[in-house]
Design a protein around this motif. Sequence first.
Motif, PDB file in Angstrom:
ATOM      1  N   PRO A 441       0.814  -1.220   0.000  1.00  0.00           N
ATOM      2  CA  PRO A 441       0.000   0.000   0.000  1.00  0.00           C
ATOM      3  C   PRO A 441       0.842   1.263   0.000  1.00  0.00           C
ATOM      4  CG  PRO A 441      -0.045  -1.097   2.143  1.00  0.00           C
ATOM      5  CD  PRO A 441       0.612  -2.034   1.202  1.00  0.00           C
ATOM      6  N   ASP A 442       2.054   1.192   0.576  1.00  0.00           N
ATOM      7  CA  ASP A 442       2.889   2.389   0.609  1.00  0.00           C
ATOM      8  C   ASP A 442       3.327   2.773  -0.799  1.00  0.00           C
ATOM      9  OD1 ASP A 442       4.510   1.413   3.724  1.00  0.00           O
ATOM     10  OD2 ASP A 442       2.606   2.446   3.333  1.00  0.00           O
ATOM     11  N   ARG A 443       3.750   1.782  -1.563  1.00  0.00           N
ATOM     12  CA  ARG A 443       4.155   2.062  -2.941  1.00  0.00           C
ATOM     13  C   ARG A 443       2.953   2.495  -3.783  1.00  0.00           C
ATOM     14  NH1 ARG A 443       8.658  -2.689  -4.294  1.00  0.00           N
ATOM     15  NH2 ARG A 443      10.453  -1.514  -3.487  1.00  0.00           N
ATOM     16  N   ALA A 444       1.819   1.902  -3.524  1.00  0.00           N
ATOM     17  CA  ALA A 444       0.615   2.294  -4.264  1.00  0.00           C
ATOM     18  C   ALA A 444       0.280   3.749  -4.004  1.00  0.00           C
ATOM     19  CB  ALA A 444      -0.555   1.389  -3.876  1.00  0.00           C
ATOM     20  N   ALA A 445       0.378   4.156  -2.722  1.00  0.00           N
ATOM     21  CA  ALA A 445       0.064   5.538  -2.378  1.00  0.00           C
ATOM     22  C   ALA A 445       1.104   6.491  -2.949  1.00  0.00           C
ATOM     23  CB  ALA A 445      -0.010   5.682  -0.859  1.00  0.00           C
ATOM     24  N   LYS A 446       2.371   6.083  -2.922  1.00  0.00           N
ATOM     25  CA  LYS A 446       3.452   6.951  -3.399  1.00  0.00           C
ATOM     26  C   LYS A 446       3.275   7.307  -4.869  1.00  0.00           C
ATOM     27  CE  LYS A 446       8.487   7.159  -3.941  1.00  0.00           C
ATOM     28  NZ  LYS A 446       9.771   6.456  -3.671  1.00  0.00           N
ATOM     29  N   TYR A 447       2.875   6.318  -5.669  1.00  0.00           N
ATOM     30  CA  TYR A 447       2.776   6.546  -7.111  1.00  0.00           C
ATOM     31  C   TYR A 447       1.338   6.740  -7.590  1.00  0.00           C
ATOM     32  CZ  TYR A 447       7.702   5.435  -7.426  1.00  0.00           C
ATOM     33  OH  TYR A 447       9.060   5.467  -7.273  1.00  0.00           O
ATOM     34  N   GLY A 448       0.401   6.719  -6.642  1.00  0.00           N
ATOM     35  CA  GLY A 448      -0.984   6.959  -7.009  1.00  0.00           C
ATOM     36  C   GLY A 448      -1.570   5.901  -7.910  1.00  0.00           C
ATOM     37  N   ILE A 449      -1.165   4.647  -7.667  1.00  0.00           N
ATOM     38  CA  ILE A 449      -1.644   3.544  -8.487  1.00  0.00           C
ATOM     39  C   ILE A 449      -2.475   2.603  -7.629  1.00  0.00           C
ATOM     40  CG2 ILE A 449       0.259   3.620 -10.138  1.00  0.00           C
ATOM     41  CD1 ILE A 449       1.590   1.367  -8.578  1.00  0.00           C
ATOM     42  N   GLU A 452      -3.576  -3.258  -6.577  1.00  0.00           N
ATOM     43  CA  GLU A 452      -3.465  -4.491  -7.353  1.00  0.00           C
ATOM     44  C   GLU A 452      -2.451  -4.384  -8.493  1.00  0.00           C
ATOM     45  OE1 GLU A 452      -6.242  -2.815  -6.770  1.00  0.00           O
ATOM     46  OE2 GLU A 452      -7.545  -2.646  -8.527  1.00  0.00           O
ATOM     47  N   HIS A 453      -1.937  -3.198  -8.766  1.00  0.00           N
ATOM     48  CA  HIS A 453      -0.944  -3.036  -9.820  1.00  0.00           C
ATOM     49  C   HIS A 453       0.485  -3.166  -9.294  1.00  0.00           C
ATOM     50  CE1 HIS A 453      -3.832  -0.489 -12.533  1.00  0.00           C
ATOM     51  NE2 HIS A 453      -4.304  -1.683 -12.237  1.00  0.00           N
ATOM     52  N   VAL A 454       0.672  -3.115  -7.986  1.00  0.00           N
ATOM     53  CA  VAL A 454       2.022  -3.057  -7.423  1.00  0.00           C
ATOM     54  C   VAL A 454       2.798  -4.322  -7.744  1.00  0.00           C
ATOM     55  CG1 VAL A 454       3.362  -2.906  -5.288  1.00  0.00           C
ATOM     56  CG2 VAL A 454       1.361  -1.449  -5.624  1.00  0.00           C
ATOM     57  N   ASP A 455       2.165  -5.494  -7.584  1.00  0.00           N
ATOM     58  CA  ASP A 455       2.873  -6.746  -7.858  1.00  0.00           C
ATOM     59  C   ASP A 455       3.391  -6.794  -9.290  1.00  0.00           C
ATOM     60  OD1 ASP A 455       2.890  -7.919  -5.440  1.00  0.00           O
ATOM     61  OD2 ASP A 455       1.303  -9.378  -5.833  1.00  0.00           O
ATOM     62  N   PHE A 456       2.585  -6.320 -10.213  1.00  0.00           N
ATOM     63  CA  PHE A 456       3.025  -6.328 -11.604  1.00  0.00           C
ATOM     64  C   PHE A 456       4.272  -5.474 -11.798  1.00  0.00           C
ATOM     65  CE2 PHE A 456       2.882  -3.819 -15.575  1.00  0.00           C
ATOM     66  CZ  PHE A 456       3.156  -4.831 -16.483  1.00  0.00           C
ATOM     67  N   TYR A 457       4.274  -4.272 -11.219  1.00  0.00           N
ATOM     68  CA  TYR A 457       5.440  -3.399 -11.352  1.00  0.00           C
ATOM     69  C   TYR A 457       6.654  -3.978 -10.641  1.00  0.00           C
ATOM     70  CZ  TYR A 457       2.557   0.300 -13.425  1.00  0.00           C
ATOM     71  OH  TYR A 457       1.738   1.037 -14.258  1.00  0.00           O
ATOM     72  N   GLU A 458       6.458  -4.586  -9.493  1.00  0.00           N
ATOM     73  CA  GLU A 458       7.589  -5.190  -8.775  1.00  0.00           C
ATOM     74  C   GLU A 458       8.198  -6.325  -9.577  1.00  0.00           C
ATOM     75  OE1 GLU A 458       5.857  -6.222  -5.045  1.00  0.00           O
ATOM     76  OE2 GLU A 458       6.434  -4.334  -4.089  1.00  0.00           O
ATOM     77  N   ASP A 459       7.358  -7.195 -10.121  1.00  0.00           N
ATOM     78  CA  ASP A 459       7.859  -8.303 -10.931  1.00  0.00           C
ATOM     79  C   ASP A 459       8.571  -7.792 -12.176  1.00  0.00           C
ATOM     80  OD1 ASP A 459       6.785 -10.003  -9.095  1.00  0.00           O
ATOM     81  OD2 ASP A 459       5.000 -10.502 -10.269  1.00  0.00           O
TER      82      ASP A 459
END
Length: 995
Positions: A441-449, A452-459
């Motif tokens: 959730p921290d990364r989601a909030a940081k980038y405003g995404i 459910e998209h965070v895992d895709f970007y991390e991978d």
Amino acid sequence: MTFRGFSSNRGATGRQQTQHAFNFNQPLSSVSTLTADGLCRDCAALDLETAFARGHELYEDARRGFNTRRLASCRSANGTIYLRDFYFVTSLGRRLAENRGCKLCDFFKHHVDDPGHHGKTFKALVVCSSEASLFRAPRRNARGRLEKRRDWDEMEYNVFLTVVPEVDGIPRTGVPLRWLETEVPRKGAIYRATEEVADEDGKRLVLPGVLGPKADFVKFGYWRYNCEESHGPLCTPRKPPNQTVTGFKVINCSKRPFSVERVSWREKYVALSYVWGDYPDTDRWPQTIRDAVAFTIYMREKYLWVDKLCIDQSNAEEKKYMCSKMDAIYEGAEFTIVNAAGDARTGLPGVTKVPRTPQHKVELNASSARVNLSGRGPTTSTSSSRPGNSDDVYRDLLNVPGAEYDAETQGHSLWLDNYRHGLNNNMELPLDEMLSLAQGPDRAAKYGIPAEHVDFYEDSAEHFGLPFDEFMETQKELARRIGITLPELVPYLQRDLARKAGIPDSEPLRMPTAADDTVVSHNRPKKPLPPGKTPGKITLVSTMQDPRVTIRKSRWATRGWTYQEGVLSRRCLVVTPEQVYWECRGMAVHESIKLPLPTLHTPVWPMGVWCFADYMLSGVFRGDMHRTPELQYGFQGKEGDDDDGAAATDAGGRVKSLDGHIRAYTARELKWESDSLNAFLGISNRYSSETDRGLSLILGIPVWTGAFADGRPGLQHSFAMSVSVWFHVGEPTEPGSELYYATCPRRADFPSWSWIGWAGRVDFNGDNTDNSPRNKEENNNPTCTSRADNDGYDDEEDERNMADDAHIDFFKAMTSSDWARSVDRLYSASMVLHTEDGAYSTLLSGSVSLRDFPIDADKKWLLTIKKPFVLGHLRTVPSRNRWEWGRLMEKEVEVRMSVPCSERELKEGHASGEMLSVLLFAGTVPFVWDVKARFLVLRRVGANSDSGAKGEERWERLGRLVLTMEEWMMGEYTDAQAMVKDLPVRDYGRDLTLV
């Protein structure tokens, strides 16, 4: 293998086998002996009453979750794609090819194509009415969830019979993919004629209509009542207070003899749309007009407008004025009567003395054998089965023994269904994981995404070996370059992958993962099918060809003038040879089908009106927005202009609609070349702004007459883009070639640079076709060849010419502050529009006002390009990419010609100076990373000999040429001049004038 939802048990209990041993398979007889009822031995053995009842029970049990029958697509071992699982009645074998004299065989023959084809065999299946072509199949969203549940909880379903070809690889319970949506509308479905049940009024989905020899005007009145009560401003005749039609005349249908009178345009009236035919004008009152008068009276209206009688055909000024008012006339009518049954002499079948094509029907003696179907929950065989029970035996309910079913489906698997379920689970890229809920959730909030998209970007960051934050910066730049926001990027990339897999943009992206397709509570009592129309008999009636198909095949649909009449009319009552069809902006219905109209309506907000839900089969009069011949779904009400885009605030949506209208209109025929613009004026008027700001048309060319969102004038850029983007649909000169040619006659009275100056089908943005050689190679698709189907529609041609949306996206981008910033560089040639005699002239640049500029179609308009750049040569070289035809100065090239032209003729013409390609527009638009440079291909046609402009060169547009500059070059251009400098062009040194 075992299908998901199928029991792994191969057998059934003795009790179950006894209950479901009933089937209709009979050995086929080569000798026909008719019974006293006029049936062959095979048909006499059928108990269709029981077949309908048991089929109904199968679907009702599935609806409540008592079995796991679910509509899904499968792939057979030999690669055939089909839909499972429908109730199997019997194999008809080849008996439809025989002349047995059997009335049931003859009845079935009306519902198949070419029954006498050598080796062709057929079968009969019972299908649930909710899966008819009238309703779009339920679809799932990107998370695998069903779309919004339909409000059919209180509805009672029906079943119908369909005759299906037996295809190698498809089991007895299957039908070819898209059969229900394509073939059933062409041939009709077969229903039992039933009695009305008092407590089911308006609740049974669907009932057949039994047609008489005369049109049912009581039913038409009911349709009109529903429209007036539910649709409100969607369908109300449109007569704005500041609009009028001077000298408006109508036929007074209440007088004898009929008379043409001048009345106020504010009076209520009915309009007629028809084809005159190849007849002299001596008969002022042909049968179609006489029948239209009777139709008007039966619908309790007084006045009828008919162009032939209500416009003085000898008065050129009156004809010209009325042509300019066609939008007002047809939009202002209470409804329009459309004759899709012939021409002016044919008349309207079923209205007065012209007979209708009889409805196909057959009456049989009901079998004395009856199956005990209580209609009070599951049968004995499933009484122990509850939703989700692993002992599911519904294969036997399909009337095929389980062991035989397993043998027929050995090696079959669930498969990609573009139309219902989206991507298959076993595709190489795990798109389901892309949308799985993620931790972060921290990364989601940081980038405003979305989370459910965070895992895709991390991978993805891990795959590319980049730190997450650094990777996200590249993704932000990628989104900016595309012209979207970062939260939109994952769905965009996901859709791009789906598109490469051949899935249309309008379709969802996943196969279902849940089996919970139950529509109603399993505790709700089942009701049996209504009793037959005649005690002791079973009457089968055909719904016949869907009127939408009939209309599209009619002579009426081939004529240019009738196109705008259908599009502009707010309500249409269409008379076909078989029946009458109603289409308005809120619903579409016909006589051979009875639907519970109030139940199928849904609210449209914020208008506060009701119209047919989006899962309903829609109409055919909104303009041919669709590139496939298949009928489409969805009603999206917009006040005033419905869903064709004319009322949209988004300029891109309006241009998309307008492009579709031009594409459909130019596919039709005109008797007189001089009507090329007049027959489209009604459509044009709907898109032309009443002020200087907004979308307008100049001799058929869409332009933006105000400022773009970035403050720059829109006229020059938009005119250049629109003139250079259209082309005529044609064939490649040879396989793999990007030089396409058509054979289109010129209309010399109109400019060659506009589509109105040519006869022939126009399309847009063909430089990025979905079926381009590149995509064919990547998708391992065979080369397309042009083959028209039985209805004259060529869906392979449509696929081959499926285009990107550059024209649409340009208007969308330049008129939206959110998008305009992504268009970095634009170049367009400076142009002057003027008459041949020099009396009128305007510079198409800056903020020039066109509101009062007299663009009169009767004058000859020329287009002069000032200080043009032209291609220095047209010497292409082979490309290093196998999917490309060739390259010109390292740039991919594509040419679309309106006339036959070989590659040799094109090159020699440019080398000799008799042909040249002039740069008209270059720039970027959102979603297109490549820079497109668009040229007009011209041919010298002589010089002007007038003393005022002696020696002026005249050129004719023959086609258009597109050069593509690759994405990496965009960063090299600092401005539009730098972009043009990189092109293989030269300064022509003098102006060019196009006729």
